[in-house]
Enzyme design. Structure first.
Site, mmCIF file in Angstrom:
data_model
loop_
_atom_site.group_PDB
_atom_site.id
_atom_site.type_symbol
_atom_site.label_atom_id
_atom_site.label_comp_id
_atom_site.label_asym_id
_atom_site.label_seq_id
_atom_site.Cartn_x
_atom_site.Cartn_y
_atom_site.Cartn_z
ATOM 1 C CB SER A 1 44.916 17.829 71.720
ATOM 2 O OG SER A 1 43.887 17.133 72.388
ATOM 3 C CE1 TYR B 1 46.274 14.692 73.661
ATOM 4 C CE2 TYR B 1 48.044 13.159 73.184
ATOM 5 C CZ TYR B 1 47.010 13.953 72.750
ATOM 6 O OH TYR B 1 46.718 14.037 71.401
HETATM 7 C C1 GCO Z 1 41.985 10.666 74.509
HETATM 8 C C2 GCO Z 1 42.441 10.888 73.082
HETATM 9 C C3 GCO Z 1 42.465 12.379 72.748
HETATM 10 C C4 GCO Z 1 42.624 12.547 71.256
HETATM 11 C C5 GCO Z 1 42.799 13.958 70.803
HETATM 12 C C6 GCO Z 1 41.580 14.768 71.040
HETATM 13 O O1 GCO Z 1 42.478 9.721 75.153
HETATM 14 O O2 GCO Z 1 41.122 11.440 74.945
HETATM 15 O O3 GCO Z 1 43.703 10.304 72.852
HETATM 16 O O4 GCO Z 1 43.493 12.977 73.476
HETATM 17 O O5 GCO Z 1 43.733 11.818 70.813
HETATM 18 O O6 GCO Z 1 43.924 14.534 71.405
HETATM 19 O O7 GCO Z 1 41.816 16.064 70.525
#
Ligand code: GCO
Length: 253
Positions: free
Chosen positions: A144, A157
């Site tokens: 990501s 995440y």
């Molecule tokens: C967020 C998004 C991001 C994208 C992606 C960006 O809440 O900022 O979900 O995480 O999904 O990963 O590269």
């Protein structure tokens, strides 16, 4: 035969019944691969498999939970029993949780880490156990923008996707000598179900369009070229890399 031809290869894409995984799965099938649809929801896996078969693709179904070690081990034992060699693995399964850390429980944190990072280790380990003796394999982890930079309210995440970048290098370190290439793809802001709340938020939508040199969100299909490249013999000397498909967002301030 084209460098990008996947004929004769079998590809497992985790979390591929929808979203980015579905797009990459179909792209690998279009490049000639036999594909294995995965997701936790058996109905959704079967529906996706039927859609791909209707387009003439060769498809297997494997509904299992990538966060459950025993389920992953059982799935790969089933592939062995059915004579299915997973030549290409895309570790795509992932969830998102947007919440300030001070309001987040440890269970919530662990669920994201388990799904987005640990699952890539477990599934990668089971795939590599079979790839190493065969002297061939392609492992593609989905990172990501948050493999490089952070955004408030998506800490687990971000930690997981940062881990994906270095897990990819660890896989390259341990498996490259066995003929396996492990690389990653870092999608930018893509039009997916997971990002629905962001797409519908006018301020966030404007920020993405202003912050991205391409001045737009990406489409899941725009990952297919990089996925096919990393899954094919065109990338046999590429290892431990992460390729960002982000409209240039990470390239600029
Ligand atoms: C967020 C998004 C991001 C994208 C992606 C960006 O809440 O900022 O979900 O995480 O999904 O990963 O590269």
């Amino acid at each position: 035969m084209s460098l990008f031809d996947l004929t004769g290869r079998t590809a497992l894409v985790t979390g591929s019944s929808r979203g980015l995984g579905r797009a990459m799965l179909e792209g690998l099938a279009e490049a000639g691969a036999t594909v294995i649809v995965n997701g936790v929801n058996k109905e959704r896996v079967s529906t996706t498999a039927a859609e791909l078969r209707a387009k003439g693709h060769k498809v297997h179904e494997a509904a299992f939970d990538v966060t459950d070690d025993a389920s992953v081990v059982a799935a790969f034992n089933q592939f062995d029993a059915e004579g299915i060699d997973v030549d290409i693995l895309i570790n795509n399964a992932g969830i998102q949780l947007r919440k300030p850390m001070v309001e987040m429980s440890t269970d919530e944190w662990n669920k994201v880490i388990d799904t987005n990072l640990t699952s890539a280790f477990v599934t990668g380990r089971e795939a590599a156990k079979r790839m190493i003796p065969r002297g061939y394999g392609k492992v593609i982890n989905i990172g990501s923008l948050t493999s490089e930079v952070a955004r408030a309210t998506v800490a687990p995440y971000t930690a997981a996707k940062g881990g994906i970048k270095l897990l990819t290098r660890s896989m390259a370190a341990e498996w490259a000598a066995s003929g396996i290439q492990a690389n990653a793809i870092g999608p930018g802001y893509m039009i997916t179900e997971m990002n629905k709340a962001l797409l519908e938020n006018e301020a966030f939508d404007s920020w993405v369009k202003g912050r991205t040199p391409s001045a737009r969100w990406g489409h899941p299909k725009e990952l297919v070229g990089t996925a096919v490249y990393l899954a094919s013999s065109a990338s046999n000397y590429v290892n431990g890399q992460i390729i960002y498909v982000d409209g240039g967002m990470l390239a600029v301030l």
